[in-house]
Design a protein around this motif. Structure first.
Motif, mmCIF file in Angstrom:
data_model
loop_
_atom_site.group_PDB
_atom_site.id
_atom_site.type_symbol
_atom_site.label_atom_id
_atom_site.label_comp_id
_atom_site.label_asym_id
_atom_site.label_seq_id
_atom_site.Cartn_x
_atom_site.Cartn_y
_atom_site.Cartn_z
ATOM 1 N N THR A 257 0.486 -0.929 -0.108
ATOM 2 C CA THR A 257 0.124 0.356 -0.145
ATOM 3 C C THR A 257 0.979 0.842 0.178
ATOM 4 O O THR A 257 2.218 0.748 -0.070
ATOM 5 C CB THR A 257 -0.822 -0.146 1.139
ATOM 6 O OG1 THR A 257 -0.334 0.510 2.315
ATOM 7 C CG2 THR A 257 -1.927 -1.485 1.045
ATOM 8 N N ALA A 258 0.443 2.478 -0.457
ATOM 9 C CA ALA A 258 0.915 3.715 -0.311
ATOM 10 C C ALA A 258 0.312 4.771 0.331
ATOM 11 O O ALA A 258 -1.417 4.712 0.032
ATOM 12 C CB ALA A 258 1.575 4.082 -1.498
ATOM 13 N N GLU A 259 0.868 5.721 0.804
ATOM 14 C CA GLU A 259 -0.079 6.864 1.095
ATOM 15 C C GLU A 259 0.590 8.577 1.408
ATOM 16 O O GLU A 259 1.918 8.388 0.599
ATOM 17 C CB GLU A 259 0.202 6.596 2.884
ATOM 18 C CG GLU A 259 -0.871 8.393 3.515
ATOM 19 C CD GLU A 259 -0.852 8.017 5.190
ATOM 20 O OE1 GLU A 259 -1.546 9.197 5.424
ATOM 21 O OE2 GLU A 259 -0.841 6.984 5.852
ATOM 22 N N PHE A 260 0.118 8.942 0.339
ATOM 23 C CA PHE A 260 -0.129 10.371 -0.219
ATOM 24 C C PHE A 260 0.411 11.452 0.547
ATOM 25 O O PHE A 260 -0.161 10.916 1.856
ATOM 26 C CB PHE A 260 -1.366 10.921 -1.317
ATOM 27 C CG PHE A 260 -2.137 10.506 -2.150
ATOM 28 C CD1 PHE A 260 -1.030 10.790 -3.816
ATOM 29 C CD2 PHE A 260 -1.455 8.860 -2.409
ATOM 30 C CE1 PHE A 260 -1.198 10.004 -4.420
ATOM 31 C CE2 PHE A 260 -1.842 8.286 -3.667
ATOM 32 C CZ PHE A 260 -2.028 8.797 -5.085
ATOM 33 N N ALA A 261 1.525 12.179 0.619
ATOM 34 C CA ALA A 261 2.550 12.948 1.593
ATOM 35 C C ALA A 261 0.963 14.116 1.844
ATOM 36 O O ALA A 261 0.709 14.276 0.599
ATOM 37 C CB ALA A 261 3.872 13.419 1.070
ATOM 38 N N PRO A 262 1.460 14.411 2.385
ATOM 39 C CA PRO A 262 0.637 15.638 2.825
ATOM 40 C C PRO A 262 0.991 16.584 1.757
ATOM 41 O O PRO A 262 2.053 16.732 1.536
ATOM 42 C CB PRO A 262 0.740 16.628 4.133
ATOM 43 C CG PRO A 262 1.019 15.228 4.752
ATOM 44 C CD PRO A 262 1.932 14.068 4.075
ATOM 45 N N GLY A 263 -0.593 17.880 1.112
ATOM 46 C CA GLY A 263 0.124 18.942 -0.328
ATOM 47 C C GLY A 263 0.112 17.770 -1.098
ATOM 48 O O GLY A 263 0.197 19.210 -2.724
ATOM 49 N N SER A 264 -0.474 16.128 -1.259
ATOM 50 C CA SER A 264 -0.660 16.199 -2.743
ATOM 51 C C SER A 264 -1.646 16.347 -3.570
ATOM 52 O O SER A 264 -2.682 16.893 -2.804
ATOM 53 C CB SER A 264 -0.530 14.592 -3.236
ATOM 54 O OG SER A 264 0.770 14.290 -1.928
ATOM 55 N N SER A 265 -1.945 16.215 -4.730
ATOM 56 C CA SER A 265 -2.672 16.521 -5.116
ATOM 57 C C SER A 265 -4.283 15.277 -5.228
ATOM 58 O O SER A 265 -3.419 14.256 -4.563
ATOM 59 C CB SER A 265 -2.078 16.417 -6.833
ATOM 60 O OG SER A 265 -1.918 17.524 -7.618
ATOM 61 N N ASP A 266 -5.262 15.585 -5.686
ATOM 62 C CA ASP A 266 -6.294 14.930 -5.310
ATOM 63 C C ASP A 266 -6.596 14.189 -6.536
ATOM 64 O O ASP A 266 -6.871 14.105 -7.368
ATOM 65 C CB ASP A 266 -7.600 15.539 -4.892
ATOM 66 C CG ASP A 266 -8.914 14.181 -4.199
ATOM 67 O OD1 ASP A 266 -8.695 13.388 -3.841
ATOM 68 O OD2 ASP A 266 -10.158 14.616 -5.018
#
Length: 305
Positions: A257-266
């Motif tokens: 799995t992966a989690e998007f870093a804060p400030g990433s695009s939606d």
């Protein structure tokens, strides 16, 4: 025994094999406005699933509209337009569109518009390109998958298999690989491989429930594996927590799995190009203020770190 009977019979057997092979084909229909019912699945032998971070980099702006599906072509990138009408337009506080037709735009990798295909899809939330056709995936009535040629001629309109004949439920993603169409079905809560000619279902991967992220969106093929976008239930961009799940395509085994870093695009749509994941930020998101994401309307690259 018909193929449908065989698949349905396999559901019971599959459920006994554990979460990685469990099949749940008779589920309620889930629309974009709501998330699927909680479903927690534990990988085989309780092994921990590796996880890493993802970050995004803007590439170029989509043509004006809500881009909610993408597919790679030799010439560039196809982008599916999403429109809101009727009750959805009211819910999202957007004007009723002058035309209900939804476009599919072909752009080069600088964002230059090369071609526009007009389709009868509604609230498009997934897109595939293959066999010489655009496959627009509707997420509102009349639902289904719209097969359209490059001259804007409707070739077929069919519902997602293994459901009611007139309403197979919504779709949040699709891709074409080796002559087959893969569909992220909300009603089935999984990824279904379909033969595009016979429309027979062939293989099914249940959605893996990442804790705290019960929403699902675009899917993409990656060298024998499949990536799926996930997300949490949230009320604005600041609360959003998007992620990814990667499956082994042959078995459905969860690889990471992966989690998007804060400030990433939606992320909404998903595709693979030159070894990198590509996505689009539609600018509308259930329960968020419109254009709340700072990268509304952008096509962007996803890097795993």
């Amino acid at each position: 025994m018909t193929k449908r009977e065989f698949l349905v019979a396999g559901v019971g057997a599959g459920l006994g094999l554990g979460a990685q092979r469990g099949l749940a084909l008779e589920q309620p229909s889930y629309r974009q406005q709501g998330s699927a019912a909680p479903r927690v699945e534990t990988p085989a032998a309780n092994r921990p699933v590796p996880s890493r971070m993802a970050k995004t980099t803007k590439l170029f702006k989509s043509p004006p509209g809500f881009p909610n599906g993408i597919a790679v072509a030799p010439e560039g990138l196809w982008i599916a337009e999403q429109k809101m009408s009727g009750a959805q337009a009211a819910a999202y506080h957007v004007a009723e569109p002058k035309s209900l037709a939804e476009d599919c735009w072909l752009v080069d990798w600088n964002g230059k518009l090369l071609k526009t295909v007009t389709t009868p899809s509604r609230n498009t939330s997934g897109l595939a390109y293959g066999g010489g056709y655009i496959w627009m995936c509707a997420n509102a009535a009349p639902e289904g998958i719209f097969q359209v040629d490059l001259n804007s001629r409707l070739v077929s309109h069919r519902q997602i298999p293994l459901g009611p004949a007139n309403d197979g439920g919504g779709c949040h993603g699709a891709f074409w690989h080796d002559g087959k169409l893969w569909i992220a079905s909300l009603r089935l809560r999984g990824i279904l491989r379909v033969d595009p000619t016979s429309w027979e279902p062939e293989f099914f991967i249940p959605f893996y429930q990442v804790p705290g992220r019960p929403r699902y969106h675009g899917i993409a093929w990656d060298n024998g594996t499949i990536w799926l976008i996930t997300g949490n239930d949230s009320h604005n961009y600041a609360e959003g927590r998007a992620g990814l799940v990667r499956y082994e395509a042959a078995t459905g085994k969860v690889l990471e799995t992966a989690e998007f870093a804060p400030g990433s695009s939606d992320p909404h749509g998903l595709a693979m190009h030159d070894g990198a994941l590509i996505s689009c930020d539609a600018g509308i998101h259930p329960n968020w203020p419109n254009s709340d994401s700072p990268t509304t309307g952008w096509i962007f690259k996803i890097d795993l770190v």
